[in-house]
Motif scaffolding. Structure first.
Motif, PDB file in Angstrom:
ATOM      1  N   SER A  21      -0.015  -1.068  15.186  1.00  0.00           N
ATOM      2  CA  SER A  21      -1.310  -0.535  15.596  1.00  0.00           C
ATOM      3  C   SER A  21      -1.216   0.952  15.910  1.00  0.00           C
ATOM      4  CB  SER A  21      -1.839  -1.290  16.810  1.00  0.00           C
ATOM      5  OG  SER A  21      -1.993  -2.661  16.536  1.00  0.00           O
ATOM      6  N   LYS A  22      -0.122   1.345  16.533  1.00  0.00           N
ATOM      7  CA  LYS A  22       0.038   2.736  16.940  1.00  0.00           C
ATOM      8  C   LYS A  22       0.529   3.639  15.815  1.00  0.00           C
ATOM      9  CE  LYS A  22       2.700   1.638  20.482  1.00  0.00           C
ATOM     10  NZ  LYS A  22       3.519   1.774  21.721  1.00  0.00           N
ATOM     11  N   LYS A  23       1.388   3.104  14.947  1.00  0.00           N
ATOM     12  CA  LYS A  23       2.013   3.937  13.920  1.00  0.00           C
ATOM     13  C   LYS A  23       1.468   3.691  12.522  1.00  0.00           C
ATOM     14  CE  LYS A  23       6.414   4.411  16.376  1.00  0.00           C
ATOM     15  NZ  LYS A  23       7.882   4.219  16.299  1.00  0.00           N
ATOM     16  N   GLY A  24       0.621   2.681  12.371  1.00  0.00           N
ATOM     17  CA  GLY A  24       0.073   2.410  11.045  1.00  0.00           C
ATOM     18  C   GLY A  24       1.082   1.755  10.128  1.00  0.00           C
ATOM     19  N   LEU A  25       1.046   2.076   8.859  1.00  0.00           N
ATOM     20  CA  LEU A  25       1.900   1.412   7.877  1.00  0.00           C
ATOM     21  C   LEU A  25       3.382   1.625   8.167  1.00  0.00           C
ATOM     22  CD1 LEU A  25      -0.112   2.168   4.612  1.00  0.00           C
ATOM     23  CD2 LEU A  25      -0.211   0.149   6.084  1.00  0.00           C
ATOM     24  N   SER A  26       3.738   2.782   8.691  1.00  0.00           N
ATOM     25  CA  SER A  26       5.150   3.048   8.987  1.00  0.00           C
ATOM     26  C   SER A  26       5.669   2.187  10.124  1.00  0.00           C
ATOM     27  CB  SER A  26       5.350   4.527   9.326  1.00  0.00           C
ATOM     28  OG  SER A  26       4.668   4.871  10.526  1.00  0.00           O
ATOM     29  N   HIS A  32       7.607  -1.649   3.723  1.00  0.00           N
ATOM     30  CA  HIS A  32       8.523  -1.129   2.705  1.00  0.00           C
ATOM     31  C   HIS A  32       8.601  -2.046   1.490  1.00  0.00           C
ATOM     32  CE1 HIS A  32      11.026  -4.044   4.771  1.00  0.00           C
ATOM     33  NE2 HIS A  32      11.987  -3.896   3.898  1.00  0.00           N
ATOM     34  N   GLU A  33       8.311  -3.346   1.677  1.00  0.00           N
ATOM     35  CA  GLU A  33       8.287  -4.278   0.549  1.00  0.00           C
ATOM     36  C   GLU A  33       6.871  -4.445  -0.011  1.00  0.00           C
ATOM     37  OE1 GLU A  33      10.748  -5.440  -0.978  1.00  0.00           O
ATOM     38  OE2 GLU A  33      12.410  -5.116   0.412  1.00  0.00           O
ATOM     39  N   LEU A  34       5.882  -4.485   0.865  1.00  0.00           N
ATOM     40  CA  LEU A  34       4.499  -4.646   0.413  1.00  0.00           C
ATOM     41  C   LEU A  34       4.072  -3.465  -0.453  1.00  0.00           C
ATOM     42  CD1 LEU A  34       1.818  -6.196   0.499  1.00  0.00           C
ATOM     43  CD2 LEU A  34       1.316  -5.074   2.680  1.00  0.00           C
ATOM     44  N   ARG A  35       4.488  -2.278  -0.087  1.00  0.00           N
ATOM     45  CA  ARG A  35       4.112  -1.074  -0.841  1.00  0.00           C
ATOM     46  C   ARG A  35       4.583  -1.160  -2.294  1.00  0.00           C
ATOM     47  NH1 ARG A  35       6.194   4.362   1.696  1.00  0.00           N
ATOM     48  NH2 ARG A  35       8.141   3.195   1.451  1.00  0.00           N
ATOM     49  N   LYS A  36       5.765  -1.731  -2.508  1.00  0.00           N
ATOM     50  CA  LYS A  36       6.303  -1.845  -3.867  1.00  0.00           C
ATOM     51  C   LYS A  36       5.428  -2.710  -4.767  1.00  0.00           C
ATOM     52  CE  LYS A  36      11.067  -1.716  -2.108  1.00  0.00           C
ATOM     53  NZ  LYS A  36      12.305  -2.540  -1.942  1.00  0.00           N
ATOM     54  N   LEU A  37       4.694  -3.643  -4.173  1.00  0.00           N
ATOM     55  CA  LEU A  37       3.900  -4.599  -4.951  1.00  0.00           C
ATOM     56  C   LEU A  37       2.440  -4.186  -5.085  1.00  0.00           C
ATOM     57  CD1 LEU A  37       5.320  -7.950  -3.540  1.00  0.00           C
ATOM     58  CD2 LEU A  37       6.047  -6.673  -5.547  1.00  0.00           C
ATOM     59  N   MET A  38       2.043  -3.142  -4.385  1.00  0.00           N
ATOM     60  CA  MET A  38       0.654  -2.697  -4.482  1.00  0.00           C
ATOM     61  C   MET A  38       0.352  -2.241  -5.911  1.00  0.00           C
ATOM     62  SD  MET A  38      -1.167  -3.037  -1.778  1.00  0.00           S
ATOM     63  CE  MET A  38      -1.203  -3.117   0.008  1.00  0.00           C
ATOM     64  N   PRO A  39      -0.837  -2.537  -6.415  1.00  0.00           N
ATOM     65  CA  PRO A  39      -1.197  -2.128  -7.780  1.00  0.00           C
ATOM     66  C   PRO A  39      -1.506  -0.639  -7.848  1.00  0.00           C
ATOM     67  CG  PRO A  39      -3.061  -3.170  -6.727  1.00  0.00           C
ATOM     68  CD  PRO A  39      -1.910  -3.316  -5.778  1.00  0.00           C
TER      69      PRO A  39
END
Length: 243
Positions: A21-26, A32-39
């Motif tokens: 909540s405080k730092k967002g995606l980081s 780090h794994e979800l980002r790899k699968l984003m279209p």
């Protein structure tokens, strides 16, 4: 998802103190794994189900999405999203994802982060998503792992001194409602097997592109309790394409 703990003031304050909540995606251990699968979001129409603070909506917008529709049942979540993750291409709407209605072929991509385990009828939701997506469209979502949801309590077993012994897994094949404790509050979630997740997608015209059980990244291992997350999976990420 019809249950909405996030508009409870005490619960929302606790959620606001989480790292994600405080730092967002980081601050999200699975990013780090979800980002790899984003279209590829370039010029795409995107739907985010259970968008929360809008971090993934903003990510899609920053990566070229033509439009992003963020859906969440919580007014408090959406107010925060409007505050910290505004963008001209993003529209936030307050609704339960089970109650949504869109025309067929409305979106190029549907994404969701840690929300589908709040939905009782996963089959109906996937059927709807399949209709909303264009042919060749992407579905990428994370959910709590069936190993994590099976028993219900979502807590470790401890010895008399409070040390972790193991994580309980029981009643795995008995799908359905569970009463979990999250941020000190009782929350209703829904357990389903990995078989159900995958076969429901296949039965509704999806081809599975990837399945990932994300481990915590090395740079987060110094966070208290994070090394224990290597002892059992907490999340599952599935990426699929509508054929």
């Amino acid at each position: 998802m019809k249950e909405n703990k996030y508009d409870n003031e005490a619960f929302f304050k606790k959620y606001a103190e989480m790292e994600r909540s405080k730092k967002g995606l980081s601050g999200a251990g699975e990013w780090h794994e979800l980002r790899k699968l984003m279209p590829d979001f370039k010029d795409k129409k995107v739907l985010d189900l259970g968008c929360g603070y809008g971090w993934h909506c903003k990510y899609a917008a920053e990566n070229g999405a033509k439009s992003v529709t963020g859906i969440d049942i919580s007014h408090k979540m959406l107010a925060k999203a409007e505050e910290i993750n505004q963008d001209p291409v993003i529209e936030y709407r307050c609704a339960a994802m089970e109650d949504l209605s869109f025309e067929e072929n409305s979106f190029d991509a549907v994404i969701s982060s840690l929300a589908f385990h709040y939905v009782s009828d996963f089959g109906e939701l996937v059927k709807n998503i399949s209709q909303w997506l264009k042919k060749g469209g992407d579905l990428v979502f994370s959910a709590e792992h069936p190993v994590f949801t099976a028993y219900g309590s979502q807590d470790w077993y401890y010895d008399k001194d409070g040390n972790i012994l193991h994580f309980p897994v029981d009643n795995y094949y008995y799908e359905g409602q569970r009463e979990a404790v999250f941020l000190g509050e009782k929350v209703t979630k829904y357990h389903r097997t990995i078989t159900t997740y995958i076969n429901t997608l296949i039965e509704n015209g999806f081809e599975i592109r990837s399945v990932v059980e994300p481990q915590p990244p090395e740079e987060m291992m110094d966070i208290p309790g994070m090394r224990d997350e290597m002892r059992r999976p907490m999340m599952i990420i599935i990426a699929a394409i509508k054929r």
